[in-house]
Scaffold this motif. Structure first.
Motif, short mmCIF file in Angstrom:
data_model
loop_
_atom_site.label_atom_id
_atom_site.label_comp_id
_atom_site.label_asym_id
_atom_site.label_seq_id
_atom_site.Cartn_x
_atom_site.Cartn_y
_atom_site.Cartn_z
N ALA A 94 3.42 26.94 -30.77
CA ALA A 94 3.19 26.24 -29.51
C ALA A 94 2.47 24.92 -29.72
O ALA A 94 2.55 24.02 -28.89
CB ALA A 94 2.40 27.12 -28.55
N ALA A 95 1.76 24.79 -30.83
CA ALA A 95 0.94 23.60 -31.07
C ALA A 95 1.76 22.42 -31.58
O ALA A 95 1.31 21.27 -31.48
CB ALA A 95 -0.18 23.92 -32.06
N THR A 156 -0.87 22.68 -39.04
CA THR A 156 -1.84 22.36 -37.99
C THR A 156 -3.20 22.01 -38.58
O THR A 156 -3.92 21.17 -38.03
CB THR A 156 -1.99 23.53 -36.99
N VAL A 157 -3.55 22.63 -39.70
CA VAL A 157 -4.80 22.26 -40.39
C VAL A 157 -4.69 20.85 -40.94
O VAL A 157 -5.63 20.05 -40.83
CB VAL A 157 -5.12 23.27 -41.50
N ALA A 158 -3.53 20.53 -41.53
CA ALA A 158 -3.32 19.17 -42.06
C ALA A 158 -3.42 18.14 -40.95
O ALA A 158 -4.00 17.06 -41.14
CB ALA A 158 -1.95 19.08 -42.74
N ARG A 159 -2.86 18.45 -39.79
CA ARG A 159 -2.94 17.52 -38.67
C ARG A 159 -4.39 17.32 -38.23
O ARG A 159 -4.81 16.21 -37.91
CB ARG A 159 -2.11 18.04 -37.50
N ALA A 160 -5.18 18.40 -38.23
CA ALA A 160 -6.60 18.27 -37.88
C ALA A 160 -7.33 17.40 -38.91
O ALA A 160 -8.18 16.57 -38.55
CB ALA A 160 -7.24 19.65 -37.78
N LEU A 161 -7.00 17.59 -40.18
CA LEU A 161 -7.65 16.81 -41.24
C LEU A 161 -7.30 15.33 -41.16
O LEU A 161 -8.06 14.48 -41.65
CB LEU A 161 -7.26 17.36 -42.61
N ALA A 162 -6.17 14.99 -40.57
CA ALA A 162 -5.72 13.60 -40.50
C ALA A 162 -6.74 12.71 -39.79
O ALA A 162 -6.86 11.52 -40.11
CB ALA A 162 -4.37 13.51 -39.79
N ALA A 163 -7.48 13.27 -38.85
CA ALA A 163 -8.48 12.49 -38.10
C ALA A 163 -9.78 12.32 -38.87
O ALA A 163 -10.72 11.70 -38.37
CB ALA A 163 -8.76 13.15 -36.76
#
Length: 319
Positions: A94-95, A156-163
């Motif tokens: 869903a994310a 989703t963890v990689a996307r969070a780390l992108a910031a």
């Protein structure tokens, strides 16, 4: 040092018809420091996921205040504070947008937060992020439907780390995964914490996951924190009757281990929570006062850093 997440007497109620409310979170105060892993544990329906969304500013408190990187959560939150604390949900399907490539999803924070100057730089950084979470750089061209659930959670963890965050709020990050995949995700989170110095606010009902990851634990019951302290002490010598019942329910390889308590009954309604201590209908130690007095979360004498919300804490702590 300024906490990365700070909740001060936060309450959140979802309105229903006829002036009724779901009492999801009631008067919770918590803080997450740099490099700390705070696990919020409890049964499903106790308000943990609502607490996670309050912690990243996705929900506005009905009462109390939430601060992110020292700033009051809300529309005026600065870009720097928004980057400081990122969010990973329990449902990676869903994310992520199924119509967009993984590279697009992982690279979006780089665009939003202006962390790259062009498409080539973004593609390079996306490849680095995927490899950082143990995925091939070539996955950037895949869509979410083409990879497994465990791999999606790594995305989703990689996307969070992108910031480039300083902390991540993890809402049941392993709940939808099988046992073998859970282990790889937990090991990934441990490695990232060590290499990047990340803090985690971990929301979970899986006590074994909390035991592996957490430095501190907050036990939540029907919207309130009933016990809080260092993880080693919470798991080693629980004080609150509810914490004891949760730990007694954990599967263990040693069948001779003494069981602490059995948890009876169902979680009461969050629309009409019990008066007094919310746990009293299920508590074997409940006294008359427990049915009318809401216990405060207090630090017992001689137990610095520990707190428990039980009127009979001193009487039952050695039982």
């Amino acid at each position: 040092m300024t906490p990365l997440v700070e909740l001060d007497q936060v309450t959140h109620r979802y309105p229903l018809a006829r002036r009724q409310f779901v009492h999801a979170v009631e008067g919770v105060s918590l803080s997450l420091g740099p490099g700390q892993t705070l696990a919020v544990v409890g049964e499903s329906g106790c308000g943990k996921s609502t607490l996670a969304r309050l912690a990243v500013g996705l929900l506005t408190p009905t009462a109390g205040s939430a601060r992110i990187a020292g700033e009051l959560a809300g529309p005026t939150l600065s870009r720097t504070a928004r980057r400081a604390v990122q969010f990973v949900s329990q449902n990676p399907w869903a994310a992520l947008n199924p119509r967009k490539t993984i590279g697009h999803s992982v690279g979006l924070p780089l665009v939003v937060h202006k962390l790259c100057t062009g498409g080539n730089e973004r593609a390079t950084r996306v490849a680095e992020l995927l490899e950082q979470v143990g995925l091939p750089a070539g996955y950037a061209d895949h869509r979410p439907g083409g990879i497994s659930g465990g791999e999606l959670q790594r995305v989703t963890v990689a996307r969070a780390l992108a910031a480039q965050p300083r902390a991540i709020v993890l809402d049941e990050p392993t709940a939808s995964l099988d046992v073998g995949v859970k282990a790889t995700v937990v090991n990934l989170l441990l490695d990232l914490r060590e290499s990047l110095g990340l803090g985690y606010l971990l929301i979970t009902h899986e006590l074994d996951i909390a035991r592996h990851l957490a430095t501190h634990v907050a036990v939540m019951y029907l919207g309130r924190i009933v016990e809080h302290g260092p993880a080693t002490e919470i798991f080693g010598s629980p004080r609150h009757p509810y914490t004891r019942t949760l730990l007694a329910a954990m599967p263990v390889p040693d069948p001779t281990r003494r069981q602490l308590l059995a948890l009876a009954g169902e979680l009461p309604s969050a629309v009409r929570p019990p008066a007094g201590c919310a746990f009293h209908p299920r508590c074997p130690y409940a006294a008359d006062a427990c049915r009318s007095v809401v216990p405060a979360l207090l630090e017992p004498t001689g137990h610095a850093g520990r707190s428990s919300a039980c009127l009979r804490d001193l009487e039952i702590s050695h039982v």
